[in-house]
Motif scaffolding. Structure first.
Motif, PDB file in Angstrom:
ATOM      1  N   VAL A  17       0.834  -1.201   0.000  1.00 52.36           N
ATOM      2  CA  VAL A  17       0.000   0.000   0.000  1.00 52.36           C
ATOM      3  C   VAL A  17       0.866   1.247   0.000  1.00 52.36           C
ATOM      4  N   LEU A  18       1.924   1.273   0.784  1.00 50.64           N
ATOM      5  CA  LEU A  18       2.818   2.433   0.820  1.00 50.64           C
ATOM      6  C   LEU A  18       3.512   2.657  -0.521  1.00 50.64           C
ATOM      7  N   VAL A  19       3.955   1.591  -1.168  1.00 47.66           N
ATOM      8  CA  VAL A  19       4.590   1.721  -2.490  1.00 47.66           C
ATOM      9  C   VAL A  19       3.590   2.278  -3.497  1.00 47.66           C
ATOM     10  N   ALA A  20       2.346   1.786  -3.451  1.00 49.24           N
ATOM     11  CA  ALA A  20       1.315   2.285  -4.365  1.00 49.24           C
ATOM     12  C   ALA A  20       1.042   3.765  -4.120  1.00 49.24           C
ATOM     13  N   LEU A  21       1.008   4.194  -2.872  1.00 51.58           N
ATOM     14  CA  LEU A  21       0.786   5.603  -2.560  1.00 51.58           C
ATOM     15  C   LEU A  21       1.931   6.479  -3.054  1.00 51.58           C
ATOM     16  N   ILE A  22       3.139   5.994  -2.950  1.00 52.73           N
ATOM     17  CA  ILE A  22       4.294   6.753  -3.451  1.00 52.73           C
ATOM     18  C   ILE A  22       4.214   6.908  -4.963  1.00 52.73           C
ATOM     19  N   VAL A  23       3.857   5.846  -5.669  1.00 52.74           N
ATOM     20  CA  VAL A  23       3.739   5.911  -7.130  1.00 52.74           C
ATOM     21  C   VAL A  23       2.641   6.894  -7.530  1.00 52.74           C
ATOM     22  N   VAL A  24       1.484   6.819  -6.901  1.00 54.41           N
ATOM     23  CA  VAL A  24       0.371   7.714  -7.217  1.00 54.41           C
ATOM     24  C   VAL A  24       0.737   9.161  -6.880  1.00 54.41           C
ATOM     25  N   GLY A  25       1.377   9.385  -5.739  1.00 58.03           N
ATOM     26  CA  GLY A  25       1.795  10.734  -5.363  1.00 58.03           C
ATOM     27  C   GLY A  25       2.778  11.335  -6.354  1.00 58.03           C
ATOM     28  N   THR A  26       3.720  10.538  -6.824  1.00 53.19           N
ATOM     29  CA  THR A  26       4.695  11.009  -7.808  1.00 53.19           C
ATOM     30  C   THR A  26       3.997  11.366  -9.121  1.00 53.19           C
ATOM     31  N   ALA A  27       3.052  10.537  -9.550  1.00 49.08           N
ATOM     32  CA  ALA A  27       2.317  10.805 -10.790  1.00 49.08           C
ATOM     33  C   ALA A  27       1.488  12.081 -10.668  1.00 49.08           C
ATOM     34  N   LEU A  28       0.838  12.290  -9.535  1.00 48.05           N
ATOM     35  CA  LEU A  28       0.050  13.509  -9.336  1.00 48.05           C
ATOM     36  C   LEU A  28       0.933  14.750  -9.302  1.00 48.05           C
ATOM     37  N   GLY A  29       2.082  14.648  -8.679  1.00 44.10           N
ATOM     38  CA  GLY A  29       3.013  15.774  -8.649  1.00 44.10           C
ATOM     39  C   GLY A  29       3.482  16.158 -10.046  1.00 44.10           C
ATOM     40  N   ALA A  30       3.803  15.156 -10.851  1.00 43.83           N
ATOM     41  CA  ALA A  30       4.222  15.431 -12.231  1.00 43.83           C
ATOM     42  C   ALA A  30       3.081  16.047 -13.031  1.00 43.83           C
ATOM     43  N   SER A  31       1.872  15.587 -12.803  1.00 47.01           N
ATOM     44  CA  SER A  31       0.711  16.145 -13.509  1.00 47.01           C
ATOM     45  C   SER A  31       0.494  17.610 -13.148  1.00 47.01           C
ATOM     46  N   LEU A  32       0.605  17.923 -11.872  1.00 49.64           N
ATOM     47  CA  LEU A  32       0.437  19.316 -11.451  1.00 49.64           C
ATOM     48  C   LEU A  32       1.520  20.216 -12.043  1.00 49.64           C
ATOM     49  N   ARG A  33       2.724  19.725 -12.106  1.00 45.75           N
ATOM     50  CA  ARG A  33       3.814  20.495 -12.694  1.00 45.75           C
ATOM     51  C   ARG A  33       3.552  20.751 -14.181  1.00 45.75           C
ATOM     52  N   ALA A  34       3.041  19.743 -14.883  1.00 44.07           N
ATOM     53  CA  ALA A  34       2.728  19.899 -16.309  1.00 44.07           C
ATOM     54  C   ALA A  34       1.609  20.907 -16.515  1.00 44.07           C
ATOM     55  N   VAL A  35       0.585  20.864 -15.696  1.00 41.65           N
ATOM     56  CA  VAL A  35      -0.528  21.821 -15.812  1.00 41.65           C
ATOM     57  C   VAL A  35      -0.033  23.244 -15.536  1.00 41.65           C
ATOM     58  N   GLY A  36       0.823  23.419 -14.556  1.00 42.29           N
ATOM     59  CA  GLY A  36       1.393  24.736 -14.268  1.00 42.29           C
ATOM     60  C   GLY A  36       2.218  25.267 -15.426  1.00 42.29           C
ATOM     61  N   SER A  37       2.976  24.406 -16.042  1.00 42.89           N
ATOM     62  CA  SER A  37       3.782  24.807 -17.196  1.00 42.89           C
ATOM     63  C   SER A  37       2.897  25.218 -18.365  1.00 42.89           C
ATOM     64  N   LEU A  38       1.838  24.482 -18.603  1.00 37.07           N
ATOM     65  CA  LEU A  38       0.905  24.832 -19.682  1.00 37.07           C
ATOM     66  C   LEU A  38       0.243  26.179 -19.424  1.00 37.07           C
ATOM     67  N   THR A  39      -0.080  26.452 -18.178  1.00 39.29           N
ATOM     68  CA  THR A  39      -0.700  27.734 -17.831  1.00 39.29           C
ATOM     69  C   THR A  39       0.263  28.884 -18.099  1.00 39.29           C
ATOM     70  N   GLN A  40       1.525  28.723 -17.727  1.00 39.38           N
ATOM     71  CA  GLN A  40       2.517  29.766 -17.987  1.00 39.38           C
ATOM     72  C   GLN A  40       2.724  29.965 -19.479  1.00 39.38           C
ATOM     73  N   ASN A  41       2.805  28.888 -20.237  1.00 35.50           N
ATOM     74  CA  ASN A  41       2.975  29.001 -21.682  1.00 35.50           C
ATOM     75  C   ASN A  41       1.783  29.689 -22.316  1.00 35.50           C
ATOM     76  N   SER A  42       0.601  29.411 -21.826  1.00 32.86           N
ATOM     77  CA  SER A  42      -0.609  30.022 -22.363  1.00 32.86           C
ATOM     78  C   SER A  42      -0.596  31.531 -22.172  1.00 32.86           C
ATOM     79  N   SER A  43      -0.215  32.005 -21.009  1.00 34.04           N
ATOM     80  CA  SER A  43      -0.183  33.446 -20.775  1.00 34.04           C
ATOM     81  C   SER A  43       0.926  34.106 -21.597  1.00 34.04           C
ATOM     82  N   GLY A  44       2.049  33.420 -21.782  1.00 36.73           N
ATOM     83  CA  GLY A  44       3.115  33.955 -22.628  1.00 36.73           C
ATOM     84  C   GLY A  44       2.700  34.059 -24.086  1.00 36.73           C
ATOM     85  N   LEU A  45       1.996  33.051 -24.575  1.00 36.67           N
ATOM     86  CA  LEU A  45       1.498  33.094 -25.953  1.00 36.67           C
ATOM     87  C   LEU A  45       0.464  34.198 -26.133  1.00 36.67           C
ATOM     88  N   ARG A  46      -0.373  34.385 -25.133  1.00 41.31           N
ATOM     89  CA  ARG A  46      -1.380  35.443 -25.195  1.00 41.31           C
ATOM     90  C   ARG A  46      -0.708  36.814 -25.247  1.00 41.31           C
TER      91      ARG A  46
END
Length: 129
Positions: A17-46
């Motif tokens: 269970v702990l290993v599964a939580l670490i994997v899911v947490g890492t995936a969510l962190g990477a997803s949030l970082r990607a969404v933040g990057s897309l938001t910054q790129n969007s405002s720069g393009l605008r």
């Protein structure tokens, strides 16, 4: 003699269970970082798109008026919507006296050291007939 009944328990161990939580947490962190990057790129393009509109508006104004701008540099406000922009127009002479080169550089007023876009065009004088 009684038969032995073996009880097997199905499920996950605490370690699994702990290993599964670490994997899911890492995936969510990477997803949030990607969404933040897309938001910054969007405002720069605008901002880049709006700066391009400001520069193109000024160059179109020169063409439509038929102005033969004086050589030199001038700054003026050229906001687009709620984005505060400043345009810098530089006019250069060319080897042919009937042409001038006009460059319009657009800056964000909040970060005046950062050039967003620079457009240039050649303007001709209309000789009198």
């Amino acid at each position: 003699m009684q038969p032995r009944i073996l009880h097997t328990q199905a499920g996950f161990t605490l370690l699994e269970v702990l290993v599964a939580l670490i994997v899911v947490g890492t995936a969510l962190g990477a997803s949030l970082r990607a969404v933040g990057s897309l938001t910054q790129n969007s405002s720069g393009l605008r901002a880049s798109m709006m700066a391009t509109w400001s520069a193109e508006n000024r160059l179109a104004e020169i063409r439509l008026r038929g102005d033969y701008p004086a050589i030199g540099r001038r700054n003026f406000a050229c906001p687009q919507g709620e984005l505060p922009l400043t345009c810098e127009e530089e006019v250069f002479s060319t080897p042919n006296p009937f042409f001038r080169r006009v460059e319009v550089t657009v800056y964000n007023e909040d970060d005046p050291g950062r050039q967003i876009i620079k457009l240039a065009q050649i303007v001709s004088s209309r000789p009198s007939r």
